[in-house]
Design a protein around this motif. Structure first.
Motif, PDB file in Angstrom:
ATOM      1  N   LEU A 335      -0.152 -43.476  -6.263  1.00 15.86           N
ATOM      2  CA  LEU A 335      -1.347 -43.688  -7.001  1.00 15.86           C
ATOM      3  C   LEU A 335      -2.360 -44.380  -6.625  1.00 15.86           C
ATOM      4  N   LEU A 336      -1.728 -45.699  -7.078  1.00 17.70           N
ATOM      5  CA  LEU A 336      -2.571 -46.951  -6.590  1.00 17.70           C
ATOM      6  C   LEU A 336      -3.063 -47.029  -5.469  1.00 17.70           C
ATOM      7  N   GLY A 337      -2.374 -46.794  -4.314  1.00 14.38           N
ATOM      8  CA  GLY A 337      -3.134 -46.836  -2.928  1.00 14.38           C
ATOM      9  C   GLY A 337      -4.070 -45.692  -3.063  1.00 14.38           C
ATOM     10  N   ASN A 338      -4.166 -44.374  -3.529  1.00 17.02           N
ATOM     11  CA  ASN A 338      -5.205 -43.627  -3.681  1.00 17.02           C
ATOM     12  C   ASN A 338      -6.472 -44.200  -4.178  1.00 17.02           C
ATOM     13  N   VAL A 339      -6.227 -44.953  -5.301  1.00 19.43           N
ATOM     14  CA  VAL A 339      -7.609 -45.756  -5.750  1.00 19.43           C
ATOM     15  C   VAL A 339      -8.179 -46.564  -4.642  1.00 19.43           C
ATOM     16  N   PHE A 340      -7.291 -47.382  -4.030  1.00 24.25           N
ATOM     17  CA  PHE A 340      -7.947 -48.413  -2.956  1.00 24.25           C
ATOM     18  C   PHE A 340      -8.688 -47.609  -1.907  1.00 24.25           C
ATOM     19  N   PHE A 349     -10.382 -49.991 -12.295  1.00 26.18           N
ATOM     20  CA  PHE A 349      -9.535 -48.760 -12.497  1.00 26.18           C
ATOM     21  C   PHE A 349      -8.606 -49.383 -13.713  1.00 26.18           C
ATOM     22  N   THR A 350      -7.715 -48.351 -14.350  1.00 24.35           N
ATOM     23  CA  THR A 350      -7.019 -48.496 -15.393  1.00 24.35           C
ATOM     24  C   THR A 350      -5.712 -47.768 -15.286  1.00 24.35           C
ATOM     25  N   VAL A 351      -4.631 -48.593 -15.589  1.00 21.96           N
ATOM     26  CA  VAL A 351      -3.251 -48.220 -15.472  1.00 21.96           C
ATOM     27  C   VAL A 351      -2.633 -47.842 -16.800  1.00 21.96           C
ATOM     28  N   ARG A 352      -2.101 -46.914 -17.493  1.00 17.60           N
ATOM     29  CA  ARG A 352      -1.745 -47.021 -18.945  1.00 17.60           C
ATOM     30  C   ARG A 352      -0.493 -46.275 -18.890  1.00 17.60           C
ATOM     31  N   LEU A 353       0.648 -46.667 -19.819  1.00 18.35           N
ATOM     32  CA  LEU A 353       2.029 -45.967 -19.722  1.00 18.35           C
ATOM     33  C   LEU A 353       2.147 -45.863 -21.412  1.00 18.35           C
ATOM     34  N   ALA A 354       2.203 -44.727 -21.658  1.00 18.31           N
ATOM     35  CA  ALA A 354       2.536 -44.501 -23.042  1.00 18.31           C
ATOM     36  C   ALA A 354       3.689 -43.367 -23.549  1.00 18.31           C
ATOM     37  N   ARG A 355       4.004 -43.272 -24.671  1.00 15.54           N
ATOM     38  CA  ARG A 355       4.978 -42.235 -24.943  1.00 15.54           C
ATOM     39  C   ARG A 355       4.350 -41.129 -25.627  1.00 15.54           C
ATOM     40  N   ASP A 356       4.529 -40.020 -25.148  1.00 13.46           N
ATOM     41  CA  ASP A 356       3.636 -38.779 -25.578  1.00 13.46           C
ATOM     42  C   ASP A 356       4.464 -37.507 -25.789  1.00 13.46           C
ATOM     43  N   ASP A 357       4.909 -37.472 -27.311  1.00 12.22           N
ATOM     44  CA  ASP A 357       5.790 -36.027 -27.663  1.00 12.22           C
ATOM     45  C   ASP A 357       6.927 -35.875 -26.873  1.00 12.22           C
ATOM     46  N   GLY A 358       7.696 -37.211 -26.679  1.00 12.21           N
ATOM     47  CA  GLY A 358       9.046 -36.972 -26.059  1.00 12.21           C
ATOM     48  C   GLY A 358       8.923 -37.165 -24.673  1.00 12.21           C
ATOM     49  N   GLU A 359       7.836 -37.306 -24.045  1.00 14.59           N
ATOM     50  CA  GLU A 359       7.729 -37.679 -22.835  1.00 14.59           C
ATOM     51  C   GLU A 359       7.005 -38.992 -22.571  1.00 14.59           C
ATOM     52  N   VAL A 360       7.072 -39.300 -21.338  1.00 12.73           N
ATOM     53  CA  VAL A 360       6.339 -40.704 -20.897  1.00 12.73           C
ATOM     54  C   VAL A 360       5.051 -40.431 -19.996  1.00 12.73           C
ATOM     55  N   LEU A 361       4.021 -40.624 -20.538  1.00 15.70           N
ATOM     56  CA  LEU A 361       2.765 -40.346 -19.767  1.00 15.70           C
ATOM     57  C   LEU A 361       2.276 -41.606 -19.028  1.00 15.70           C
ATOM     58  N   LEU A 362       1.941 -41.578 -17.714  1.00 20.45           N
ATOM     59  CA  LEU A 362       1.609 -42.493 -16.977  1.00 20.45           C
ATOM     60  C   LEU A 362       0.047 -42.065 -16.388  1.00 20.45           C
ATOM     61  N   THR A 363      -0.916 -42.939 -16.718  1.00 24.29           N
ATOM     62  CA  THR A 363      -2.117 -42.607 -16.333  1.00 24.29           C
ATOM     63  C   THR A 363      -2.804 -43.330 -15.214  1.00 24.29           C
ATOM     64  N   VAL A 364      -3.169 -43.053 -14.297  1.00 25.88           N
ATOM     65  CA  VAL A 364      -4.083 -43.850 -13.448  1.00 25.88           C
ATOM     66  C   VAL A 364      -5.581 -43.370 -13.561  1.00 25.88           C
ATOM     67  N   ALA A 365      -6.511 -43.952 -13.784  1.00 23.93           N
ATOM     68  CA  ALA A 365      -7.832 -43.577 -13.876  1.00 23.93           C
ATOM     69  C   ALA A 365      -8.709 -44.650 -13.028  1.00 23.93           C
ATOM     70  N   GLY A 402       9.198 -33.420 -15.308  1.00 21.93           N
ATOM     71  CA  GLY A 402       7.623 -33.436 -15.657  1.00 21.93           C
ATOM     72  C   GLY A 402       6.724 -32.672 -14.685  1.00 21.93           C
ATOM     73  N   ARG A 403       5.435 -33.412 -14.618  1.00 24.48           N
ATOM     74  CA  ARG A 403       4.533 -32.754 -13.788  1.00 24.48           C
ATOM     75  C   ARG A 403       3.564 -33.421 -13.540  1.00 24.48           C
ATOM     76  N   LEU A 404       2.578 -33.226 -12.596  1.00 24.49           N
ATOM     77  CA  LEU A 404       1.574 -34.097 -12.409  1.00 24.49           C
ATOM     78  C   LEU A 404       0.106 -33.282 -12.573  1.00 24.49           C
ATOM     79  N   GLU A 405      -0.861 -33.891 -13.544  1.00 24.51           N
ATOM     80  CA  GLU A 405      -1.994 -33.415 -13.526  1.00 24.51           C
ATOM     81  C   GLU A 405      -3.311 -34.138 -13.161  1.00 24.51           C
ATOM     82  N   LEU A 406      -4.334 -33.481 -12.713  1.00 23.02           N
ATOM     83  CA  LEU A 406      -5.473 -34.390 -12.360  1.00 23.02           C
ATOM     84  C   LEU A 406      -6.647 -33.658 -12.897  1.00 23.02           C
ATOM     85  N   ALA A 414     -11.860 -40.141 -11.425  1.00 25.94           N
ATOM     86  CA  ALA A 414     -10.763 -39.338 -11.453  1.00 25.94           C
ATOM     87  C   ALA A 414      -9.595 -39.876 -12.200  1.00 25.94           C
ATOM     88  N   GLN A 415      -9.050 -39.015 -13.120  1.00 23.25           N
ATOM     89  CA  GLN A 415      -7.549 -39.440 -13.776  1.00 23.25           C
ATOM     90  C   GLN A 415      -6.427 -38.497 -13.288  1.00 23.25           C
TER      91      GLN A 415
END
Length: 429
Positions: A335-340, A349-365, A402-406, A414-415
């Protein structure tokens, strides 16, 4: 399938039985009516000599005796208008018999047998016997019940035979389905025992041959990947030696660390290529907070060189996810390689890691030009790359439940959202 075959056999059996039993039932009724009519005609014929020669008292005595024995209405119409036996009006059939014509007709009371008796001195006498409807249908109901019971028994026998035959077809098909599902679950040693008709045995042999070919091809692919991975070790060793010869200790340490990371990835690739089966998805666990922080720190050096601002927002760890550490690190690197690779220098760019309703959400924007549709397809890329980066991240997310979302950012760019589930042990708890 067994139910459909049974329904087909039942339909064919019922139609066949109807075609035979309905005419047979009508024939039984006709035979019963004819039998009762013949008996009544015989009784009437027995009265002909008496009516033709005897006097009225003798005829009356004989008629009453016959009526008592047969249980039917017996009447004798003499030429002078006298009616002996059962009193009955002169019906059209009796009027015809007076003219010398014997016949059988239908009346409200049943079937009447009328016989003309000629030879009397005073004219033509008429014998009339009424066959009641109960006698005309005697035994018909019982015969119909026997035929219906016979039809039900034949249908049940047909269903039993059809079910037995269907079982010989369904069981091999079920075995084929079970083996195909096992093959789909990577049990490549699964084989089906050929059984059933020749066509199903041929399909079973073809499935076994296909499974064998898959095993051979996968073994060849694993060996090729392993050989390629082994070949990469030589240039990695040379790169490490070059790093050790650098004068700047920081550069030497950075390049050596990159070489070590690449060697770990190559080692993992060799192990995966050698393994017959990989670990069950979700059974491995890793600390997402530590891995994301480590990989962002690694890429921050390149971000500083290209003038990119890095915004890191990590929830306090440890954060356990059901993805192996190497796979999660590879996904973050992708994901970070795609940004570069797909944004110009200087793009933050922003990298965010948080808990979300029992899941772990990693966001690269990022704030770049955005991502084209269909970029998540394996091998699809609009920038000349291999197109495998997002596919690596997608498979890592699926391995962790889990799953991948764009998505597109609110201000463009892009997020990429990577949703990861907890390890299997935590899910069951």
């Amino acid at each position: 399938m067994r139910a459909r075959l049974a329904l087909l056999v039942a339909a064919v059996s019922v139609l066949t039985l109807i075609a035979f039993l309905v005419p047979l039932a009508l024939l039984v009724r006709t035979v019963a009516q004819d039998r009762a009519t013949v008996r009544a005609t015989a009784d009437a014929q027995s009265l002909v000599p008496v009516v033709g020669t005897a006097d009225a008292p003798t005829i009356r005595l004989t008629v009453e005796q016959l009526a008592a024995e047969s249980g039917r209405q017996v009447s004798v119409f003499l030429p002078d208008g006298t009616v002996l036996g059962a009193q009955a009006p002169r019906t059209p059939a009796v009027a015809l018999a007076v003219r010398g014509q014997s016949l059988t007709g239908e009346s409200a009371a049943g079937r009447e047998v009328v016989i003309a008796v000629q030879g009397r001195a005073d004219g033509t006498g008429v014998i009339r016997i009424v066959v009641p409807r109960q006698e005309l249908t005697a035994g018909v109901t019982r015969a119909w019940l026997v035929l219906a019971l016979l039809g039900v028994v034949l249908v049940l026998i047909g269903l039993a035979v059809a079910d037995r035959l269907a079982r010989t077809l369904v069981r091999p098909i079920g075995d084929l389905s079970a083996v195909s599902h096992r093959l789909a679950n990577a049990e490549l040693d699964a084989r089906v025992t050929p059984a059933g008709p020749a066509e199903l045995r041929e399909v079973a042999g073809a499935l076994n041959h296909l499974a064998g070919r898959i095993q051979v091809l996968l073994a060849q692919e694993r060996e090729q990947v392993a050989d390629l991975s082994h070949r990469l070790r030589t240039p990695l060793t040379a790169l490490r030696l070059e790093a050790e010869s650098l004068r700047d200790p920081d550069d030497a340490a950075r390049i050596a660390a990159a070489a070590d990371g690449l060697e770990r990835a190559v080692t993992g690739l060799i192990q995966q290529a050698r393994w017959r089966r990989g670990p069950t998805p979700g059974t491995a666990a890793s600390d997402a907070a530590a891995i994301v922080a480590d990989r962002v720190a690694f890429w921050s050096v390149l971000a500083e060189d290209t003038g990119r601002a890095v915004h890191l927002d990590l929830a306090p760890g440890p954060i356990s996810v059901g993805v192996p550490a190497d796979d999660l690190a590879a996904a973050v690197d992708a994901l970070l390689g795609n940004v570069f690779a797909h944004t110009p220098d200087g793009t933050p760019f922003t990298v965010r890691l948080a808990r979300d309703d029992g899941e772990v959400l990693l966001t690269v924007a990022d704030e770049g030009p955005g991502m084209p549709s269909g970029a998540v397809r394996r091998g699809a890329s609009a920038a000349g790359s291999t197109g495998l980066g997002l596919d690596i991240a997608r498979r890592a997310a699926q391995a962790g439940g889990g799953r991948l979302e764009l998505r597109s950012g609110p201000e463009g760019g892009a997020q990429v959202l990577l949703r990861l589930g907890p390890p299997t042990s935590l899910r069951e708890a």
